[in-house]
Design a protein around this motif. Structure first.
Motif, short mmCIF file in Angstrom:
data_model
loop_
_atom_site.label_atom_id
_atom_site.label_comp_id
_atom_site.label_asym_id
_atom_site.label_seq_id
_atom_site.Cartn_x
_atom_site.Cartn_y
_atom_site.Cartn_z
N ALA A 141 59.15 26.00 -45.42
CA ALA A 141 59.91 25.75 -46.65
C ALA A 141 59.83 24.28 -47.05
CB ALA A 141 61.36 26.17 -46.46
N THR A 142 59.90 23.39 -46.06
CA THR A 142 59.86 21.96 -46.34
C THR A 142 58.49 21.56 -46.89
OG1 THR A 142 61.46 21.61 -44.57
CG2 THR A 142 60.26 19.67 -45.31
N TYR A 143 57.44 22.15 -46.31
CA TYR A 143 56.07 21.87 -46.78
C TYR A 143 55.89 22.37 -48.22
CZ TYR A 143 51.01 21.28 -46.58
OH TYR A 143 49.72 20.87 -46.83
N VAL A 144 56.34 23.60 -48.46
CA VAL A 144 56.21 24.19 -49.81
C VAL A 144 57.00 23.36 -50.82
CG1 VAL A 144 56.89 26.20 -51.21
CG2 VAL A 144 55.72 26.55 -49.02
N ALA A 145 58.23 22.98 -50.45
CA ALA A 145 59.06 22.19 -51.37
C ALA A 145 58.37 20.87 -51.71
CB ALA A 145 60.44 21.95 -50.76
N LYS A 146 57.75 20.26 -50.70
CA LYS A 146 57.04 18.99 -50.92
C LYS A 146 55.91 19.19 -51.94
CE LYS A 146 53.78 17.49 -48.32
NZ LYS A 146 53.15 17.61 -47.02
N GLU A 147 55.18 20.29 -51.80
CA GLU A 147 54.09 20.58 -52.75
C GLU A 147 54.64 20.86 -54.15
OE1 GLU A 147 50.63 20.45 -52.10
OE2 GLU A 147 51.49 19.36 -50.40
N LEU A 148 55.88 21.30 -54.23
CA LEU A 148 56.50 21.55 -55.54
C LEU A 148 57.14 20.28 -56.11
CD1 LEU A 148 58.28 24.99 -54.84
CD2 LEU A 148 56.12 24.63 -56.05
N GLY A 149 57.07 19.18 -55.32
CA GLY A 149 57.57 17.90 -55.82
C GLY A 149 58.93 17.48 -55.29
N TYR A 150 59.39 18.11 -54.19
CA TYR A 150 60.70 17.77 -53.62
C TYR A 150 60.56 17.19 -52.22
CZ TYR A 150 62.53 20.58 -57.43
OH TYR A 150 62.82 21.08 -58.67
N LYS A 151 61.21 16.05 -52.01
CA LYS A 151 61.23 15.45 -50.68
C LYS A 151 62.19 16.25 -49.80
CE LYS A 151 60.74 10.68 -52.37
NZ LYS A 151 61.58 10.62 -53.59
N ALA A 152 62.10 16.01 -48.49
CA ALA A 152 62.95 16.76 -47.55
C ALA A 152 64.44 16.61 -47.89
CB ALA A 152 62.67 16.30 -46.12
N ASN A 153 64.83 15.39 -48.33
CA ASN A 153 66.26 15.20 -48.64
C ASN A 153 66.65 15.72 -50.02
OD1 ASN A 153 65.15 13.29 -50.28
ND2 ASN A 153 66.18 11.53 -49.34
N GLU A 154 65.70 16.37 -50.70
CA GLU A 154 66.01 16.99 -51.99
C GLU A 154 66.04 18.52 -51.88
OE1 GLU A 154 64.00 13.43 -54.70
OE2 GLU A 154 62.81 15.18 -54.14
#
Ligand code: GLU
Length: 270
Positions: free
Chosen positions: A59-72
């Motif tokens: 989920a964290t990897y996918v979110a990063k690819e969608l433009g969200y940092k871990a703390n977002e």
């Protein structure tokens, strides 16, 4: 009512503008992601409030690819029985929660993936050797989770005569197994291996080692959102090709002595 002075009104407006992101530094809304909170190695909220597990890393990897940092990322707890509902009602942008892709669920949600393949198995107390095949379950007391493919498989094909206690989460089944209220709990081997390896559980339980189904894990998303599906599929393929998938699997399943399948090819949505 007291009429506020013009200056005060201006100040309130300025404050509101900053809060909503206009004029000031834009404050990004976090992305909400549905995960399990009680499955060690998969999706787990630790005592200190941090999140661990393979689904958390995916989920964290996918979110990063969608433009969200871990703390977002805002992780929200999902149960096996409410995953479709939370997606349908926009409570979460996507779900990464040991979520098997199947046609019944596809009537309500779409999936990206698959990103992992597990198999249904049984967890028993370490001294119990009485189950060697699915039919043995017909005389046993089982525990599984409402809304899971595991409970459905037992009822519809694996052992229709078994007595099945259905609870809200697998950690509750583990307590029932430990307390001798059931003879076995059944779900994906990936989940069972996590419980068996969890600190404090070592030596208490064992996996029977049956391969009772194929569970292809997907990322659940809103039905019809093919743009998001494409982006997540691309993220999952990249996670495999850059080695992050293998690293996440080793990190999360390493000590569980669990023979995981290699990464499946991402195919959902064509
Ligand atoms: N993978 C199965 C399912 O999606 C069992 C695990 C779970 O309940 O999350 O139903």
């Amino acid at each position: 009512m007291k009429v506020p002075k013009a200056g005060a009104v201006a100040a309130v407006i300025a404050l509101a503008a900053t809060a909503s992101g206009c004029g000031g530094e834009a404050k990004k809304e976090p992305i909400s992601v549905g995960i399990k909170f009680d499955q060690p190695g998969i999706g787990m909220r630790e005592a200190d409030g941090t999140f661990t597990g393979f689904d958390v890393d995916v989920a964290t990897y996918v979110a990063k690819e969608l433009g969200y940092k871990a703390n977002e990322i805002e992780f929200k707890q999902v149960y096996s029985s409410d995953r479709e509902l939370l997606i349908q009602y926009n409570e979460v942008k996507f779900v990464a929660a040991s979520y098997t892709i199947n046609d019944k669920r596809r009537e309500k949600v779409d999936f990206a993936g698959p990103y992992f393949v597990a198999h249904q198995d049984l967890l028993v107390r370490a001294d119990d050797n009485s189950i060697t095949k699915a039919e043995d379950l017909n005389t046993k007391r089982l525990c599984s989770v409402t809304g899971s493919t595991s409970a459905e498989n037992v009822r519809s094909k694996l052992a229709p005569k078994a007595s099945v206690l259905e609870l809200g989460g697998y950690s509750e089944c583990l307590v029932a197994l430990q307390d001798n209220l059931v003879d076995a709990m059944t779900t994906d081997n990936s989940i069972l291996a996590g419980y068996a390896a969890r600190k404090g559980n070592e030596g208490k339980f064992k996996l029977v080692g049956l391969n009772l189904s194929n569970e292809n894990y997907g990322i659940g998303i809103k039905k019809g959102d093919s743009a998001l599906q494409k982006k997540i599929n691309a993220a999952l393929s990249k996670m495999v090709s850059d080695g992050s998938w293998e690293a996440a699997v080793k990190k999360n399943f390493g000590q569980a002595n669990y023979k995981y399948e290699p990464a499946p090819r991402v195919t959902a949505g064509g």
